[in-house]
Design a protein around this motif. Structure first.
Motif, PDB file in Angstrom:
ATOM      1  N   LEU A 182      37.398  12.593  14.535  1.00 39.20           N
ATOM      2  CA  LEU A 182      38.669  11.868  14.573  1.00 39.20           C
ATOM      3  C   LEU A 182      39.490  12.190  13.329  1.00 39.20           C
ATOM      4  O   LEU A 182      39.053  11.961  12.196  1.00 39.20           O
ATOM      5  CB  LEU A 182      38.401  10.366  14.648  1.00 39.20           C
ATOM      6  CG  LEU A 182      39.631   9.449  14.731  1.00 39.20           C
ATOM      7  CD1 LEU A 182      40.470   9.777  15.968  1.00 39.20           C
ATOM      8  CD2 LEU A 182      39.199   7.993  14.754  1.00 39.20           C
ATOM      9  N   ASP A 242      48.096   1.201  15.441  1.00 40.18           N
ATOM     10  CA  ASP A 242      47.052   0.189  15.493  1.00 40.18           C
ATOM     11  C   ASP A 242      47.564  -1.118  16.074  1.00 40.18           C
ATOM     12  O   ASP A 242      48.589  -1.649  15.645  1.00 40.18           O
ATOM     13  CB  ASP A 242      46.531  -0.057  14.072  1.00 40.18           C
ATOM     14  CG  ASP A 242      45.366  -1.028  14.044  1.00 40.18           C
ATOM     15  OD1 ASP A 242      44.223  -0.579  14.189  1.00 40.18           O
ATOM     16  OD2 ASP A 242      45.603  -2.243  13.868  1.00 40.18           O
ATOM     17  N   SER A 252      44.624   2.982  18.510  1.00 41.10           N
ATOM     18  CA  SER A 252      43.482   2.118  18.217  1.00 41.10           C
ATOM     19  C   SER A 252      43.826   0.678  18.573  1.00 41.10           C
ATOM     20  O   SER A 252      44.955   0.227  18.392  1.00 41.10           O
ATOM     21  CB  SER A 252      43.081   2.204  16.744  1.00 41.10           C
ATOM     22  OG  SER A 252      44.038   1.617  15.897  1.00 41.10           O
ATOM     23  N   ASP A 280      41.486   5.963  21.612  1.00 39.04           N
ATOM     24  CA  ASP A 280      40.911   6.890  20.641  1.00 39.04           C
ATOM     25  C   ASP A 280      39.960   6.168  19.690  1.00 39.04           C
ATOM     26  O   ASP A 280      38.970   6.751  19.235  1.00 39.04           O
ATOM     27  CB  ASP A 280      42.030   7.570  19.844  1.00 39.04           C
ATOM     28  CG  ASP A 280      42.941   8.376  20.738  1.00 39.04           C
ATOM     29  OD1 ASP A 280      42.478   9.375  21.299  1.00 39.04           O
ATOM     30  OD2 ASP A 280      44.109   7.989  20.904  1.00 39.04           O
ATOM     31  N   LEU A 281      40.253   4.906  19.403  1.00 36.69           N
ATOM     32  CA  LEU A 281      39.448   4.134  18.457  1.00 36.69           C
ATOM     33  C   LEU A 281      39.460   2.673  18.879  1.00 36.69           C
ATOM     34  O   LEU A 281      40.528   2.090  19.082  1.00 36.69           O
ATOM     35  CB  LEU A 281      40.032   4.286  17.049  1.00 36.69           C
ATOM     36  CG  LEU A 281      39.379   3.543  15.891  1.00 36.69           C
ATOM     37  CD1 LEU A 281      37.910   3.922  15.731  1.00 36.69           C
ATOM     38  CD2 LEU A 281      40.137   3.825  14.591  1.00 36.69           C
ATOM     39  N   TYR A 282      38.278   2.096  19.017  1.00 41.85           N
ATOM     40  CA  TYR A 282      38.143   0.705  19.447  1.00 41.85           C
ATOM     41  C   TYR A 282      37.303  -0.029  18.412  1.00 41.85           C
ATOM     42  O   TYR A 282      36.144   0.309  18.176  1.00 41.85           O
ATOM     43  CB  TYR A 282      37.462   0.640  20.810  1.00 41.85           C
ATOM     44  CG  TYR A 282      37.684  -0.631  21.606  1.00 41.85           C
ATOM     45  CD1 TYR A 282      38.850  -1.384  21.482  1.00 41.85           C
ATOM     46  CD2 TYR A 282      36.738  -1.045  22.540  1.00 41.85           C
ATOM     47  CE1 TYR A 282      39.052  -2.513  22.267  1.00 41.85           C
ATOM     48  CE2 TYR A 282      36.925  -2.176  23.329  1.00 41.85           C
ATOM     49  CZ  TYR A 282      38.092  -2.911  23.179  1.00 41.85           C
ATOM     50  OH  TYR A 282      38.308  -4.034  23.950  1.00 41.85           O
ATOM     51  N   TYR A 283      37.914  -1.032  17.789  1.00 43.53           N
ATOM     52  CA  TYR A 283      37.247  -1.803  16.746  1.00 43.53           C
ATOM     53  C   TYR A 283      36.701  -3.121  17.278  1.00 43.53           C
ATOM     54  O   TYR A 283      37.339  -3.775  18.117  1.00 43.53           O
ATOM     55  CB  TYR A 283      38.241  -2.206  15.653  1.00 43.53           C
ATOM     56  CG  TYR A 283      38.814  -1.146  14.783  1.00 43.53           C
ATOM     57  CD1 TYR A 283      38.169  -0.740  13.613  1.00 43.53           C
ATOM     58  CD2 TYR A 283      40.062  -0.595  15.066  1.00 43.53           C
ATOM     59  CE1 TYR A 283      38.748   0.191  12.766  1.00 43.53           C
ATOM     60  CE2 TYR A 283      40.642   0.342  14.226  1.00 43.53           C
ATOM     61  CZ  TYR A 283      39.980   0.735  13.075  1.00 43.53           C
ATOM     62  OH  TYR A 283      40.562   1.646  12.237  1.00 43.53           O
ATOM     63  N   HIS A 317      36.021   6.714  20.013  1.00 45.52           N
ATOM     64  CA  HIS A 317      35.373   6.442  18.733  1.00 45.52           C
ATOM     65  C   HIS A 317      35.301   4.933  18.495  1.00 45.52           C
ATOM     66  O   HIS A 317      36.171   4.180  18.960  1.00 45.52           O
ATOM     67  CB  HIS A 317      36.142   7.096  17.585  1.00 45.52           C
ATOM     68  CG  HIS A 317      36.267   8.585  17.716  1.00 45.52           C
ATOM     69  ND1 HIS A 317      37.308   9.173  18.394  1.00 45.52           N
ATOM     70  CD2 HIS A 317      35.479   9.594  17.274  1.00 45.52           C
ATOM     71  CE1 HIS A 317      37.151  10.493  18.351  1.00 45.52           C
ATOM     72  NE2 HIS A 317      36.052  10.773  17.684  1.00 45.52           N
ATOM     73  N   GLY A 344      34.853   1.477  15.865  1.00 43.49           N
ATOM     74  CA  GLY A 344      35.155   0.972  14.531  1.00 43.49           C
ATOM     75  C   GLY A 344      34.725  -0.472  14.374  1.00 43.49           C
ATOM     76  O   GLY A 344      34.459  -1.175  15.358  1.00 43.49           O
ATOM     77  N   SER A 378      33.034   5.405  13.381  1.00 40.54           N
ATOM     78  CA  SER A 378      33.980   6.363  12.793  1.00 40.54           C
ATOM     79  C   SER A 378      34.852   5.741  11.718  1.00 40.54           C
ATOM     80  O   SER A 378      35.278   6.437  10.785  1.00 40.54           O
ATOM     81  CB  SER A 378      34.872   6.969  13.883  1.00 40.54           C
ATOM     82  OG  SER A 378      34.104   7.743  14.786  1.00 40.54           O
ATOM     83  N   ALA A 379      35.137   4.438  11.841  1.00 41.77           N
ATOM     84  CA  ALA A 379      36.059   3.807  10.895  1.00 41.77           C
ATOM     85  C   ALA A 379      35.697   2.347  10.672  1.00 41.77           C
ATOM     86  O   ALA A 379      35.274   1.659  11.599  1.00 41.77           O
ATOM     87  CB  ALA A 379      37.497   3.904  11.405  1.00 41.77           C
TER      88      ALA A 379
END
Length: 330
Positions: A11, A51, A79, A120-123, A151, A153, A172-173
């Motif tokens: 990422l 975000d 995200s 792309d990014l899921y926290y 990815h 987070g 990833s984050a």
């Protein structure tokens, strides 16, 4: 704008992202037209990371970002976050929910509101104290396997929790508040953990919720309906003490012929190539000011001066009201 890696799973994002929360939530009156123009201008300026979260509204922020990104999906990294529980009527319950069944249900709504087929990014927005993080991470890993998420987070997680989650599926984050006003991660093991594990770090509220912009000189400068009016750092003696720090930041910024916001953001970006700043704004003028901070080079003298002005612990007051503080560092 230069790019930075978040984690070791491929990422890559702009060194500054755009936090979209304030476009619909927490910070006073909203203007959807200007917010959408701000997203479009961010893309023009090289910002790739956008975000949001299901709780911002609830739901309205994801819908707004979805409209703004229509036709631009391939140009951006999207995200979102899950875990602050929302009931079937769209209301907050006041609980954190990291149970697998809740996550499986929530992702489909998020994808639909954003108008995308994957994130792309899921926290995990906050850590559920009643659900082992291994179970939560396992469920999130299922979403990766299903192609709904690329990815994973964590947000506001402790060093121990980060290590436990990462052992189940690569993280990833990690997103946590970090600024000249909030340097907890330097001392609580979070930065140490993410660097040992090869996880990227996303610094939200890098301007101290606007305090470090130098534009807030009284609580009366805030809109009537604004989260900061109940935030401890903006109250009474805390406000006055924090304002003294901001004045020193303004003095140093003036010496460098930049704005306080640009100095504060440049400091965050100088903390490492694995750190991505996530300032939030709903106005193009502030966006352009923030993005320009990516070109500011701080000297060793500048960094030392800022360490003296704003060492860890200098800020008066907690980050959130007491009932929300319990969900931090989970």
């Amino acid at each position: 704008m230069n790019l930075r890696k978040l984690g070791s799973q491929g990422l890559t994002v702009s060194a500054q992202g755009l936090g979209c929360m304030g476009m619909t939530f927490a910070y006073g009156p909203v203007d959807d037209t200007e917010s959408i123009r701000t997203v479009h201008r961010a893309i023009e300026l090289g910002v790739t990371l956008f975000d949001t979260a299901d709780m911002y509204g609830p739901y309205e922020n994801e819908r707004l970002l979805g409209r703004a990104l229509k036709g631009r999906r391939d140009e951006v990294v999207v995200s979102s976050k899950v875990g602050n529980e929302i009931d079937d009527n769209g209301g907050f319950t006041g609980r954190v929910n990291g149970r697998p069944e809740y996550l499986r249900k929530s992702i489909d709504g998020t994808l639909d509101r954003l108008g995308v087929d994957h994130l792309d990014l899921y926290y995990l927005h906050r850590v559920d104290p009643d659900t082992p993080v291994e179970e939560t991470t396992g469920a999130l890993a299922e979403l990766v396997a299903a192609g709904k998420v690329r990815h994973l987070g964590l947000s506001e997680a402790s060093a121990e929790t980060i290590r436990r989650a990462h052992a189940v599926h690569p993280v990833s984050a990690v997103q946590t508040e970090y600024s000249l006003f909030t340097r907890d991660v330097e001392n609580d093991g979070v930065l140490k953990a993410v660097r040992e594990l090869g996880i990227g770090f996303v610094a939200y509220s890098p301007l101290g919720r606007g305090f470090l912009s130098g534009r807030i000189n009284s609580v009366d400068d805030l809109p009537e309906v604004d989260f900061r009016r109940i935030a401890p750092r903006f109250q009474g003696e805390n406000f006055d003490r924090n304002l003294q720090v901001v004045r020193k930041v303004k003095e140093l910024a003036a010496e460098k012929q930049i704005t306080p916001s640009q100095l504060a953001l440049a400091w965050v970006l100088a903390q490492g190539e694995d750190v991505v700043a996530l300032p939030g704004t709903k106005r193009r003028t502030y966006l352009e000011e923030n993005v320009a901070a990516s070109a500011v080079a701080l000297t060793a003298r500048d960094l030392a001066a800022l360490d003296a002005i704003a060492p860890h612990g200098i800020t008066a007051g907690d980050r959130y009201p007491a009932e929300q503080m319990v969900f931090l560092n989970g």
